[in-house]
Design a protein around this motif. Structure first.
Motif, mmCIF file in Angstrom:
data_model
loop_
_atom_site.group_PDB
_atom_site.id
_atom_site.type_symbol
_atom_site.label_atom_id
_atom_site.label_comp_id
_atom_site.label_asym_id
_atom_site.label_seq_id
_atom_site.Cartn_x
_atom_site.Cartn_y
_atom_site.Cartn_z
ATOM 1 N N PRO A 40 0.661 -1.358 0.109
ATOM 2 C CA PRO A 40 -0.200 -0.043 -0.006
ATOM 3 C C PRO A 40 0.918 1.154 0.046
ATOM 4 C CG PRO A 40 -0.706 -1.430 1.763
ATOM 5 C CD PRO A 40 0.603 -2.289 1.131
ATOM 6 N N ILE A 41 2.008 1.270 0.871
ATOM 7 C CA ILE A 41 2.984 2.287 0.853
ATOM 8 C C ILE A 41 3.562 2.490 -0.523
ATOM 9 C CG2 ILE A 41 5.068 3.177 2.048
ATOM 10 C CD1 ILE A 41 4.240 1.506 4.362
ATOM 11 N N VAL A 42 3.947 1.534 -1.168
ATOM 12 C CA VAL A 42 4.656 1.706 -2.559
ATOM 13 C C VAL A 42 3.607 2.312 -3.565
ATOM 14 C CG1 VAL A 42 5.488 0.410 -4.332
ATOM 15 C CG2 VAL A 42 6.598 0.035 -2.177
ATOM 16 N N PHE A 43 2.332 1.760 -3.411
ATOM 17 C CA PHE A 43 1.241 1.887 -4.475
ATOM 18 C C PHE A 43 1.073 3.555 -4.203
ATOM 19 C CE2 PHE A 43 -3.099 2.698 -5.858
ATOM 20 C CZ PHE A 43 -2.891 2.444 -7.386
ATOM 21 N N ARG A 44 0.827 4.037 -3.052
ATOM 22 C CA ARG A 44 0.722 5.420 -2.466
ATOM 23 C C ARG A 44 1.752 6.423 -3.307
ATOM 24 N NH1 ARG A 44 -0.084 4.937 2.816
ATOM 25 N NH2 ARG A 44 1.787 5.927 3.277
ATOM 26 N N GLU A 45 2.979 5.887 -2.903
ATOM 27 C CA GLU A 45 4.190 6.854 -3.231
ATOM 28 C C GLU A 45 4.528 6.658 -4.876
ATOM 29 O OE1 GLU A 45 7.050 5.429 -0.476
ATOM 30 O OE2 GLU A 45 6.180 6.587 1.114
ATOM 31 N N GLN A 46 4.326 5.579 -5.321
ATOM 32 C CA GLN A 46 4.836 5.434 -6.613
ATOM 33 C C GLN A 46 3.926 4.961 -7.541
ATOM 34 O OE1 GLN A 46 8.767 2.943 -6.711
ATOM 35 N NE2 GLN A 46 9.036 3.704 -4.790
ATOM 36 N N GLY A 50 5.569 1.389 -9.077
ATOM 37 C CA GLY A 50 6.332 0.676 -7.807
ATOM 38 C C GLY A 50 5.951 -0.600 -7.398
ATOM 39 N N VAL A 51 4.561 -0.793 -7.949
ATOM 40 C CA VAL A 51 3.960 -2.205 -7.332
ATOM 41 C C VAL A 51 4.682 -3.196 -8.400
ATOM 42 C CG1 VAL A 51 1.923 -3.644 -7.697
ATOM 43 C CG2 VAL A 51 1.871 -1.366 -6.575
ATOM 44 N N LEU A 52 4.939 -2.869 -9.609
ATOM 45 C CA LEU A 52 5.666 -3.622 -10.566
ATOM 46 C C LEU A 52 7.010 -3.850 -10.108
ATOM 47 C CD1 LEU A 52 3.820 -2.393 -13.815
ATOM 48 C CD2 LEU A 52 3.484 -4.547 -12.706
ATOM 49 N N ARG A 53 7.850 -2.878 -9.806
ATOM 50 C CA ARG A 53 9.029 -3.101 -9.632
ATOM 51 C C ARG A 53 9.293 -3.961 -8.253
ATOM 52 N NH1 ARG A 53 11.754 2.718 -8.456
ATOM 53 N NH2 ARG A 53 13.755 1.325 -8.453
ATOM 54 N N MET A 54 8.258 -3.753 -7.278
ATOM 55 C CA MET A 54 8.529 -4.653 -6.226
ATOM 56 C C MET A 54 8.255 -6.149 -6.373
ATOM 57 S SD MET A 54 6.430 -4.043 -2.604
ATOM 58 C CE MET A 54 5.865 -5.418 -1.819
ATOM 59 N N ARG B 40 17.993 7.250 5.239
ATOM 60 C CA ARG B 40 19.535 7.721 5.394
ATOM 61 C C ARG B 40 19.744 8.069 3.996
ATOM 62 N NH1 ARG B 40 22.312 3.104 6.370
ATOM 63 N NH2 ARG B 40 21.522 2.963 8.421
ATOM 64 N N THR B 41 19.540 7.075 2.900
ATOM 65 C CA THR B 41 19.927 7.710 1.558
ATOM 66 C C THR B 41 18.725 8.502 0.637
ATOM 67 O OG1 THR B 41 18.900 5.499 0.802
ATOM 68 C CG2 THR B 41 21.158 5.284 1.562
ATOM 69 N N GLN B 42 18.251 9.070 1.365
ATOM 70 C CA GLN B 42 17.033 9.955 0.436
ATOM 71 C C GLN B 42 16.233 9.125 -0.471
ATOM 72 O OE1 GLN B 42 20.356 12.052 0.949
ATOM 73 N NE2 GLN B 42 19.607 12.274 3.138
ATOM 74 N N GLY B 43 16.112 7.838 -0.184
ATOM 75 C CA GLY B 43 15.369 7.237 -1.273
ATOM 76 C C GLY B 43 15.995 6.631 -2.356
ATOM 77 N N LYS B 44 17.304 6.611 -2.077
ATOM 78 C CA LYS B 44 18.213 6.269 -3.381
ATOM 79 C C LYS B 44 18.441 4.813 -3.112
ATOM 80 C CE LYS B 44 20.682 10.666 -4.558
ATOM 81 N NZ LYS B 44 20.127 11.387 -3.418
ATOM 82 N N VAL B 45 18.641 4.178 -2.203
ATOM 83 C CA VAL B 45 18.531 2.802 -1.925
ATOM 84 C C VAL B 45 17.321 2.142 -1.407
ATOM 85 C CG1 VAL B 45 20.192 0.873 -0.882
ATOM 86 C CG2 VAL B 45 20.977 2.987 -1.423
#
Lengths: 230, 118
Positions: A40-46, A50-54, B40-45
């Motif tokens: 849910p967090i990944v979907f909200r943010e990306q 994001g879901v596909l990447r995960m 810590r990585t500002q989302g880069k990792v």
């Protein structure tokens, strides 16, 4: 709840359950739970990307984990078995064969017996398949007449020749042939601590004259002659 | 099997370094590790779950971390979560890697100073 999250969870859980048993034993249900928490967090943010990447991360790593488990099992098998048992192939780059006896390919096979090992050496020399007479190695420090596996004299071996064998430690075998206390030929076989390489150092007198060889062999995995692997 | 020395792990994989760094202060669970690395990585990792748990598994096998036997009180956290902590070997490897990175930075600064002078 978004269809992306519902669908993503459904796929993710099935992929997570397909991970090897050993992986799930180490990580518990952490993989499943983290996916549940994150989707849910990944979907909200990306969004859907994001879901596909995960999902992609879980799918791509799946075969790697199965492969890692498989190689770990093989390593374990290799560590538990006798350090010499199995088939070994010479590495020509690391080996220093005597020019008179240099083969194109060389293999050694050690088979444990009740008294020691049966050693079979074979390979390719001058484009021809060659094999030496199988030798019994009894590493108990005693001297014995040089005879074939049926107890008969071997043609070409001088009368009174005696063979000997020692095992100073689990990973080292020493052996050779002597006549009247004079060593005709002998060598040392030493398996590395990780069980992956066998270094053979031999020196003596052969049909083409004296020879001195240091050969490095690598374990053939899986063993082509092991019934379990057939 | 012979135990590996801390030096034999260097240079440390980037993911491993980030995970070990998360465990310096104490025990942490998978989700906590991911969040800390992300911040810590500002989302880069972004440590995706399979990557994170694959690394945790290998760190356990290498003896750098271990699962903690202790659990927070059930009302404070999800009792099913597994917590991980640094081992003595893991702490040693982290110290050595930090020194290695510090040395690299020192070399960079020295080169820059030399460049300014010339």
């Amino acid at each position: 709840m978004s269809a992306w999250i519902r669908g993503g969870r459904w796929i993710y859980r099935r992929v997570a359950r397909a991970y090897p048993h050993e992986f799930r034993m180490t990580c518990g249900d952490g993989l499943d739970r983290l996916g549940d928490d994150m989707l849910p967090i990944v979907f909200r943010e990306q969004g859907a990307v994001g879901v596909l990447r995960m999902l992609g991360d879980a799918v791509i790593r799946l075969p790697f984990e199965h492969f890692a488990t498989w190689t770990d099992t093989l390593k374990e098998m290799a560590m538990n078995q006798d350090p010499f048992e199995g088939t070994w192939k010479a590495n020509p780059v690391l080996s220093n064969f005597d020019p008179k006896y240099k083969p194109e390919q060389a293999f050694l096979r050690f088979e444990p017996t009740e008294t020691g090992y049966l050693l079979v050496a074979y390979g390719i020399k001058d484009g021809q398949a060659v094999a030496e007479r199988p030798t019994a190695i009894v590493a108990d420090g005693r001297k014995r007449p040089v005879v074939d596996l049926n107890g008969r004299p071997i043609p070409g071996v001088p009368p009174g020749a005696m063979q000997y064998g020692n095992r100073p430690d689990r990973h080292t075998l020493e052996g050779g042939v002597e006549v009247d206390g004079k060593i005709l030929g002998g060598g040392t076989y030493q398996v590395s601590a990780d069980g992956k390489t066998l270094t053979v150092t031999t020196e003596g007198m052969g049909i083409k004259g004296p020879f001195k060889t240091t050969a490095v062999f690598e374990r053939v995995m899986p063993d082509p002659y092991s019934p379990a692997q057939a | 099997m012979p135990r590996r020395t801390p030096e034999s792990f260097l240079p440390l994989k980037s993911h491993w370094f980030h995970i070990l760094l998360c465990l310096v202060d104490g025990e942490q669970h998978g989700y906590g590790i991911r969040q800390e690395v992300l911040e810590r990585t500002q989302g880069k990792v972004p440590l995706w779950p399979a990557t994170l748990y694959g690394s945790l598994k290998r760190l356990i096998q290498a003896g750098l971390i271990e699962e903690s036997g202790e659990r927070p009180a059930a009302e404070l956290d999800d009792a099913r979560r597994r917590y991980y902590k640094l081992t003595h070997l893991g702490r040693g490897v982290l110290d050595l890697e930090s020194e290695r990175l510090k040395d690299l930075v020192r070399v960079l600064h020295a080169k820059r100073r030399q460049g300014v002078r010339t």
